[in-house]
Design an enzyme around this catalytic site. Structure first.
Site, PDB file in Angstrom:
ATOM      1  N   LYS A  18      32.143 -37.501  53.176  1.00 11.52           N
ATOM      2  CA  LYS A  18      31.897 -38.939  52.910  1.00 11.52           C
ATOM      3  C   LYS A  18      31.064 -39.606  54.011  1.00 11.52           C
ATOM      4  O   LYS A  18      31.528 -40.536  54.691  1.00 11.52           O
ATOM      5  CB  LYS A  18      33.223 -39.691  52.766  1.00 11.52           C
ATOM      6  CG  LYS A  18      34.109 -39.179  51.629  1.00 11.52           C
ATOM      7  CD  LYS A  18      35.325 -40.064  51.463  1.00 11.52           C
ATOM      8  CE  LYS A  18      36.220 -39.635  50.336  1.00 11.52           C
ATOM      9  NZ  LYS A  18      36.931 -38.365  50.557  1.00 11.52           N
TER      10      LYS A  18
ATOM     11  N   ARG B 227      47.396 -30.625  45.304  1.00 13.22           N
ATOM     12  CA  ARG B 227      48.806 -30.212  45.325  1.00 13.22           C
ATOM     13  C   ARG B 227      49.333 -29.534  44.058  1.00 13.22           C
ATOM     14  O   ARG B 227      50.119 -28.586  44.186  1.00 13.22           O
ATOM     15  CB  ARG B 227      49.679 -31.407  45.735  1.00 13.22           C
ATOM     16  CG  ARG B 227      49.492 -31.738  47.216  1.00 13.22           C
ATOM     17  CD  ARG B 227      49.895 -33.143  47.550  1.00 13.22           C
ATOM     18  NE  ARG B 227      49.018 -34.125  46.915  1.00 13.22           N
ATOM     19  CZ  ARG B 227      49.179 -35.434  47.012  1.00 13.22           C
ATOM     20  NH1 ARG B 227      50.183 -35.925  47.702  1.00 13.22           N
ATOM     21  NH2 ARG B 227      48.335 -36.261  46.424  1.00 13.22           N
TER      22      ARG B 227
ATOM     23  N   THR C 280      39.637 -45.436  46.113  1.00 16.25           N
ATOM     24  CA  THR C 280      40.725 -45.878  45.219  1.00 16.25           C
ATOM     25  C   THR C 280      41.861 -46.527  46.007  1.00 16.25           C
ATOM     26  O   THR C 280      42.700 -47.203  45.430  1.00 16.25           O
ATOM     27  CB  THR C 280      41.275 -44.699  44.393  1.00 16.25           C
ATOM     28  OG1 THR C 280      41.488 -43.589  45.270  1.00 16.25           O
ATOM     29  CG2 THR C 280      40.325 -44.291  43.295  1.00 16.25           C
TER      30      THR C 280
ATOM     31  N   ASP D 115      33.580 -32.385  51.453  1.00 20.87           N
ATOM     32  CA  ASP D 115      33.933 -33.790  51.201  1.00 20.87           C
ATOM     33  C   ASP D 115      34.074 -34.535  52.524  1.00 20.87           C
ATOM     34  O   ASP D 115      35.170 -34.746  53.019  1.00 20.87           O
ATOM     35  CB  ASP D 115      35.255 -33.774  50.405  1.00 20.87           C
ATOM     36  CG  ASP D 115      35.806 -35.154  50.097  1.00 20.87           C
ATOM     37  OD1 ASP D 115      35.045 -36.134  50.170  1.00 20.87           O
ATOM     38  OD2 ASP D 115      37.008 -35.242  49.785  1.00 20.87           O
TER      39      ASP D 115
ATOM     40  N   ASP E 177      26.307 -43.851  57.543  1.00 21.16           N
ATOM     41  CA  ASP E 177      25.723 -44.225  58.840  1.00 21.16           C
ATOM     42  C   ASP E 177      24.299 -44.694  58.560  1.00 21.16           C
ATOM     43  O   ASP E 177      23.903 -44.838  57.406  1.00 21.16           O
ATOM     44  CB  ASP E 177      25.770 -43.012  59.803  1.00 21.16           C
ATOM     45  CG  ASP E 177      25.867 -43.449  61.272  1.00 21.16           C
ATOM     46  OD1 ASP E 177      25.151 -44.389  61.656  1.00 21.16           O
ATOM     47  OD2 ASP E 177      26.642 -42.836  62.018  1.00 21.16           O
TER      48      ASP E 177
ATOM     49  N   LYS F   1      37.232 -27.423  47.570  1.00 23.54           N
ATOM     50  CA  LYS F   1      36.821 -28.618  48.316  1.00 23.54           C
ATOM     51  C   LYS F   1      37.380 -28.537  49.736  1.00 23.54           C
ATOM     52  O   LYS F   1      38.566 -28.326  49.939  1.00 23.54           O
ATOM     53  CB  LYS F   1      37.339 -29.882  47.631  1.00 23.54           C
ATOM     54  CG  LYS F   1      37.028 -31.173  48.380  1.00 23.54           C
ATOM     55  CD  LYS F   1      37.354 -32.383  47.551  1.00 23.54           C
ATOM     56  CE  LYS F   1      38.725 -32.948  47.761  1.00 23.54           C
ATOM     57  NZ  LYS F   1      38.934 -33.578  49.063  1.00 23.54           N
TER      58      LYS F   1
HETATM   59  O1  C5P Z   1      46.702 -33.220  45.867  1.00 26.83           O
HETATM   60  P1  C5P Z   1      45.796 -34.012  44.996  1.00 26.83           P
HETATM   61  O2  C5P Z   1      45.517 -33.372  43.655  1.00 26.83           O
HETATM   62  O3  C5P Z   1      46.234 -35.453  44.858  1.00 26.83           O
HETATM   63  O4  C5P Z   1      44.415 -33.988  45.800  1.00 26.83           O
HETATM   64  C1  C5P Z   1      43.315 -34.749  45.408  1.00 26.83           C
HETATM   65  C2  C5P Z   1      42.195 -34.574  46.392  1.00 26.83           C
HETATM   66  O5  C5P Z   1      41.158 -35.480  46.048  1.00 26.83           O
HETATM   67  C3  C5P Z   1      42.559 -34.878  47.845  1.00 26.83           C
HETATM   68  O6  C5P Z   1      41.768 -34.009  48.656  1.00 26.83           O
HETATM   69  C4  C5P Z   1      42.150 -36.318  48.024  1.00 26.83           C
HETATM   70  O7  C5P Z   1      41.793 -36.637  49.344  1.00 26.83           O
HETATM   71  C5  C5P Z   1      40.935 -36.404  47.118  1.00 26.83           C
HETATM   72  N1  C5P Z   1      40.627 -37.748  46.614  1.00 26.83           N
HETATM   73  C6  C5P Z   1      41.546 -38.515  45.913  1.00 26.83           C
HETATM   74  N2  C5P Z   1      41.201 -39.761  45.464  1.00 26.83           N
HETATM   75  C7  C5P Z   1      39.996 -40.245  45.705  1.00 26.83           C
HETATM   76  C8  C5P Z   1      39.058 -39.482  46.409  1.00 26.83           C
HETATM   77  C9  C5P Z   1      39.412 -38.228  46.860  1.00 26.83           C
HETATM   78  O8  C5P Z   1      42.656 -38.067  45.655  1.00 26.83           O
HETATM   79  N3  C5P Z   1      39.689 -41.433  45.229  1.00 26.83           N
END
Ligand code: C5P
Length: 234
Positions: A63, A213, A121, A61, A66, A34
């Site tokens: 998003k 992460r 979220t 990603d 517009d 992603k």
């Molecule tokens: O590091 P981590 O596993 O938390 O990364 C989750 C990824 O998903 C990040 O790129 C974050 O921006 C994205 N994301 C999220 N929650 C959402 C939408 C996207 O954590 N509701």
């Protein structure tokens, strides 16, 4: 429906991103990745082309949100980058979602998977009511937006692993769920609040899990990626 683990490349530069991807052995299946706003705004479309040329499938990603014509034209550009999945905000309404689908569709009829963000979220029940002036409770709002995305012809939504089963129930088994907030059992939760393990996400009907992460910051990212795939796909 295809199920897979998507690795979030949340890095600020091309160098850090490629150093991470270089750790994956040549000759093995390349992870679905992603690319979000941070990397895309830092490096532009060339980073997308470069990662695609290395053989990765890409979820871009960005998003989009517009007016329909602007989103349609932007989606046509993104589709030309040969990405595999893109997204937009369902709040742009069905006219925008339908225009996005038109823009995405390539001359040969193929197009990337198009999914919608329902409510971020990070938006809590108070801001939903007091700032967005939406009186409908959060869960119902999310499901109504998901249904609208499905009715507009989209392929799925981004949702928490806890909502995936309900989205499938309401929008159909083939409507795909892409879910972040996945953590290994006993791992560091970080700033994610409601998390699930890859195995629980699979049980809940998630089609794609997005993990950042727990993989990118792992001592051995390749081992962490393999663990995620084996726990998620069983
Ligand atoms: O590091 P981590 O596993 O938390 O990364 C989750 C990824 O998903 C990040 O790129 C974050 O921006 C994205 N994301 C999220 N929650 C959402 C939408 C996207 O954590 N509701």
């Amino acid at each position: 429906m295809a199920k897979d683990v998507i690795v979030a490349l949340d890095f600020p530069s091309r160098e850090e991103t490629l150093a991470f991807l270089d750790r994956f052995p040549a000759g093995e299946a390349k992870p679905f990745v992603k690319i979000g706003m941070e990397l895309y705004y830092a490096e532009g479309p060339s980073i997308v082309r470069e990662i695609k040329a290395r053989g990765h499938r890409i979820f871009l990603d960005l998003k989009l949100h517009d007016i329909p014509n602007t989103v349609k034209r932007a989606m046509a550009v993104l589709s030309g980058l040969e990405v595999d999945m893109v997204n937009l905000h369902a709040a742009g309404t069905s006219a925008m979602m339908k225009a996005a689908l038109e823009g995405l569709t390539r001359p040969g009829g193929t197009r990337p998977i198009l999914i919608a963000v329902t409510q971020l979220t990070s938006t809590g029940p108070e801001s939903l009511k007091d700032e967005l002036l939406i009186e409908t409770p959060m869960a119902e709002t999310v499901l109504a937006y998901a249904k609208n995305a499905a009715a507009s012809g989209l392929d799925g939504v981004v949702c928490s692993p806890l909502e995936a089963a309900l989205v499938k129930e309401r929008c159909g088994r083939d409507f795909c769920t892409v879910t972040p907030g996945v953590r290994f059992a006993g791992g560091d939760v970080g700033d994610q609040k409601r998390v699930m393990t890859p195995a629980q996400a699979a049980e809940n009907g998630c089609d794609y899990i997005v993990m950042g992460r727990p993989i990118t910051q792992a001592e051995d990212p390749v081992e962490a990626y393999r663990r995620a795939v084996s726990e998620f796909l069983g």
